[in-house]
Write an enzyme that holds these catalytic residues in place. Structure first.
Site, PDB file in Angstrom:
ATOM      1  CG  HIS A  85     -65.679 -32.167  24.446  1.00  0.00           C
ATOM      2  ND1 HIS A  85     -64.592 -32.196  23.584  1.00  0.00           N
ATOM      3  CD2 HIS A  85     -66.697 -32.734  23.750  1.00  0.00           C
ATOM      4  CE1 HIS A  85     -64.943 -32.757  22.434  1.00  0.00           C
ATOM      5  NE2 HIS A  85     -66.225 -33.101  22.523  1.00  0.00           N
ATOM      6  CD  GLU A 133     -64.227 -38.943  19.034  1.00  0.00           C
ATOM      7  OE1 GLU A 133     -64.232 -38.000  18.220  1.00  0.00           O
ATOM      8  OE2 GLU A 133     -65.219 -39.271  19.698  1.00  0.00           O
TER       9      GLU A 133
HETATM   10 ZN   LIG Z   1     -67.237 -34.164  21.038  1.00  0.00          ZN
END
Ligand SMILES: [Zn+2]
Length: 334
Positions: free
Chosen positions: A12, A200
């Site tokens: 990522h 997130e």
């Molecule tokens: Zn990211």
């Protein structure tokens, strides 16, 4: 543990969040692009998010300068090559680089030219260093879903030749997945793998949607499954891999501090976690640093590191032989 020396996998990493500040200044001067300053320290500060960011949105503002520079084939190729170089120098053996190609059309580049330029940078990096790379095509969730098709079509011919997956990123609202069902269905049909930024910033349900509606095999961050039992259960049952990025997670307020990051609790409960940088420049980090942060806060030993490394290898969008080779790098150390 000497994390710099250990082989590492990066699943990522955003290209535009990982540009060298020196390169920004150099390219801006060549192209006559106005920067707020040409002093390396000032530009580095502007491109780096503080640990005390107020939100994900403040963090995302840091991408404006690099994106302004990344509007030509040469610049895209060079910046990608430098990311490969920086990664290889800290013993990352495999990296999946992601970027939102639609942000790079300001000076007239086509989606195909943009994708091709980044792939050339990856291939050049592979040639000169002991690292392999692949590309994930990201889309900003606030852009209209129709804009995705063009990129999916442009990337199609590179599937199996550098392009591996599609992703949704940027600010996260509840229920964002629904409007992307059709393009992601098509993407899957073409052979793209799917990873989605979700859970997130407080909305665990989005992880459930990403898996059920968009067929996500991996989730970017996924921190907030801890507050949504259904999301937690599906991640665990389906072995959905979480791409966690500790420093970024603190900066964006996904977690309050490193000490309360759920990565080790998840790992102990059998969830497949991985350690990543998210953005080398914006988060002022390296994968070595991220591994240290986890070691310092949770006292992980080599066995746990190996488990996490193997999670990354297993979840990487690569063929079995490459996975085997990457696993051997670590088992050979025994
Ligand atoms: Zn990211």
């Amino acid at each position: 543990m000497n994390f710099k020396k250990l082989p590492k996998i990066e699943l990522h990493c955003h290209l535009d969040g990982s540009v060298r500040p020196e390169t920004i200044i150099e390219l801006a001067k060549i192209e006559g692009i106005e920067l707020p300053s040409y002093d390396i320290e000032t530009i580095t500060n502007i491109m780096t998010a503080p640990m005390e960011c107020t939100s994900l949105n403040e963090y995302l503002e840091k991408f404006e300068i690099p994106v302004a520079i990344m509007q030509s084939k040469e610049n895209l190729k060079r910046i990608t090559y430098e990311l490969m170089e920086d990664s290889a120098k800290e013993n990352i053996k495999y990296i999946e680089i992601r970027f939102a190609s639609l942000l790079h059309t300001n000076k007239g580049l086509s989606s195909e030219e943009i994708i091709q330029s980044v792939l050339e940078g990856i291939k050049e990096g592979e040639k000169n260093y002991d690292i392999k790379g692949n590309l994930i095509l990201s889309f900003l969730r606030h852009m209209p879903a129709e804009t995705i098709y063009e990129v999916i079509e442009a990337g199609k011919k590179y599937l199996g030749d550098g392009v591996v997956a599609i992703d949704l990123c940027a600010s996260e609202d509840k229920g964002f997945c629904e409007k992307f069902i059709q393009p992601f269905l098509l993407g899957k049909e073409y052979g793209y793998k799917v990873t989605i930024h979700a859970g997130e910033t407080g909305i665990g349900e989005n992880v459930l949607d990403a898996v059920q509606m968009l067929g996500a095999e991996r989730i970017g961050h996924g921190i907030h499954i801890k507050n949504c039992k259904e999301a937690y259960d599906i991640v665990k049952e389906k072995n959905i891999v979480l791409e966690m990025c500790p420093t970024s997670n603190v900066q964006t307020k996904a977690v309050d501090s490193f000490e309360v990051h759920p990565i080790l609790d998840f790992h102990k409960d059998g969830i497949k976690v991985t350690i990543n940088t998210d953005n080398r420049t914006v988060s002022n980090t390296t994968l070595t640093k991220e591994c240290h942060v986890i070691k310092d806060n949770f006292n992980i030993d080599l066995d746990i590191y190996k488990n996490i490394y193997f999670n990354s290898v297993n979840a990487a969008f690569i063929d079995c032989q490459t996975k085997e080779n990457l696993k051997n790098l670590l088992t050979e150390l025994d």
